[in-house]
Design a protein around this motif. Structure first.
Motif, PDB file in Angstrom:
ATOM      1  N   LYS A  52     -39.753 -16.424  13.557  1.00  0.00           N
ATOM      2  CA  LYS A  52     -40.187 -17.511  12.671  1.00  0.00           C
ATOM      3  C   LYS A  52     -41.453 -17.109  11.911  1.00  0.00           C
ATOM      4  N   SER A  53     -42.418 -16.525  12.616  1.00  0.00           N
ATOM      5  CA  SER A  53     -43.650 -16.123  11.929  1.00  0.00           C
ATOM      6  C   SER A  53     -43.394 -14.975  10.963  1.00  0.00           C
ATOM      7  N   ASP A  54     -42.504 -14.043  11.313  1.00  0.00           N
ATOM      8  CA  ASP A  54     -42.155 -12.957  10.393  1.00  0.00           C
ATOM      9  C   ASP A  54     -41.515 -13.500   9.123  1.00  0.00           C
ATOM     10  N   LEU A  55     -40.594 -14.433   9.286  1.00  0.00           N
ATOM     11  CA  LEU A  55     -39.918 -14.995   8.115  1.00  0.00           C
ATOM     12  C   LEU A  55     -40.875 -15.806   7.248  1.00  0.00           C
ATOM     13  N   ALA A  56     -41.907 -16.369   7.870  1.00  0.00           N
ATOM     14  CA  ALA A  56     -42.889 -17.138   7.109  1.00  0.00           C
ATOM     15  C   ALA A  56     -43.929 -16.227   6.462  1.00  0.00           C
ATOM     16  N   GLY A  57     -43.845 -14.932   6.773  1.00  0.00           N
ATOM     17  CA  GLY A  57     -44.801 -13.996   6.194  1.00  0.00           C
ATOM     18  C   GLY A  57     -46.135 -13.976   6.909  1.00  0.00           C
ATOM     19  N   VAL A  58     -46.198 -14.579   8.107  1.00  0.00           N
ATOM     20  CA  VAL A  58     -47.446 -14.635   8.858  1.00  0.00           C
ATOM     21  C   VAL A  58     -47.745 -13.301   9.523  1.00  0.00           C
ATOM     22  N   GLY A  59     -46.711 -12.654  10.035  1.00  0.00           N
ATOM     23  CA  GLY A  59     -46.917 -11.392  10.740  1.00  0.00           C
ATOM     24  C   GLY A  59     -45.998 -10.322  10.205  1.00  0.00           C
ATOM     25  N   PRO A  60     -46.323  -9.076  10.470  1.00  0.00           N
ATOM     26  CA  PRO A  60     -45.457  -7.997   9.997  1.00  0.00           C
ATOM     27  C   PRO A  60     -44.186  -7.919  10.830  1.00  0.00           C
ATOM     28  N   SER A  61     -43.113  -7.536  10.195  1.00  0.00           N
ATOM     29  CA  SER A  61     -41.842  -7.393  10.895  1.00  0.00           C
ATOM     30  C   SER A  61     -41.784  -6.022  11.535  1.00  0.00           C
ATOM     31  N   SER A  62     -41.707  -5.983  12.850  1.00  0.00           N
ATOM     32  CA  SER A  62     -41.668  -4.709  13.553  1.00  0.00           C
ATOM     33  C   SER A  62     -40.247  -4.178  13.697  1.00  0.00           C
ATOM     34  N   ARG A  63     -39.263  -5.045  13.616  1.00  0.00           N
ATOM     35  CA  ARG A  63     -37.859  -4.652  13.740  1.00  0.00           C
ATOM     36  C   ARG A  63     -37.044  -5.471  12.765  1.00  0.00           C
ATOM     37  N   PRO A  64     -35.866  -4.978  12.438  1.00  0.00           N
ATOM     38  CA  PRO A  64     -34.994  -5.827  11.621  1.00  0.00           C
ATOM     39  C   PRO A  64     -34.698  -7.133  12.364  1.00  0.00           C
ATOM     40  N   TYR A  65     -34.640  -8.202  11.618  1.00  0.00           N
ATOM     41  CA  TYR A  65     -34.414  -9.521  12.207  1.00  0.00           C
ATOM     42  C   TYR A  65     -33.118  -9.589  12.988  1.00  0.00           C
TER      43      TYR A  65
END
Length: 190
Positions: free
Chosen positions: A68-81
């Motif tokens: 949820k935070s990755d999709l909101a742009g809050v945190g970096p995506s470490s892996r593909p969703y």
């Protein structure tokens, strides 16, 4: 549907499920699972199942919170969703297996009690099995929500249609459909 709404819905369902499992397996709920397991020598196994269920629920919930935070742009995506969702689906299948194991233990108790005169224990066992079945159905519905989430994160990138035309002995032909999925072209989906 909005992926954030889907994730929030799954998180709320997981929270409710965790609360119900904690109540039910600790003996605080209306079904005497803990009491039956203790009385028939399965208390340690039940405790192990309860701890593993709670740990799996926490892991799945944390995965969703990160997603949820990755999709909101809050945190970096470490892996593909998609990998996160697939891992969560695997963990939910482990959760289903644990719930089924608790049901199996209730069946073992039922078999032990079956030779005794009816004394109300059979009704308690039936209630416990029904509760476990309901919990298992709940997990399956959450898994279905994860599949919906996965399809929202991925888009078809290649379609293949193949087959043979002709008359076989039974008059049937063969048709194959393949769909290759990949990440959404925009990186996020509505």
């Amino acid at each position: 549907m909005n992926l954030h709404f889907t994730i929030e819905t799954i998180i709320a369902d997981l929270d409710d499920l965790e609360l119900e499992v904690r109540r039910g397996l600790s003996g605080e709920g209306p079904v005497p699972i803990g009491e039956l397991m203790r009385e028939y020598g399965y208390a340690e196994r039940l405790e192990d199942i309860r701890n593993r269920i709670e740990a799996l629920l926490r892991v799945v919930r944390n995965r969703l919170a990160h997603l949820k935070s990755d999709l909101a742009g809050v945190g970096p995506s470490s892996r593909p969703y998609e990998d996160e969702v697939l891992r969560a689906l695997h963990e939910l299948s482990q959760l289903e297996a644990l719930i089924a194991r608790a049901g199996d233990l209730m069946t073992m108790i039922d078999m032990k009690v079956g030779s005794l005169p009816a004394n109300g224990i059979s009704k308690a066992i039936a209630m416990a099995k029904s509760w476990l079945s309901t919990i298992g159905s709940w997990v399956k519905r959450i898994s279905a929500q994860f599949w919906n989430l996965l399809t929202g994160l991925m888009t078809p990138k290649e379609w293949k249609l193949g087959g043979t035309v002709g008359i076989s002995v039974l008059g049937l032909g063969n048709v194959n459909v393949e769909i290759a999925f990949g990440p959404s072209s925009t990186g996020t989906t509505p």
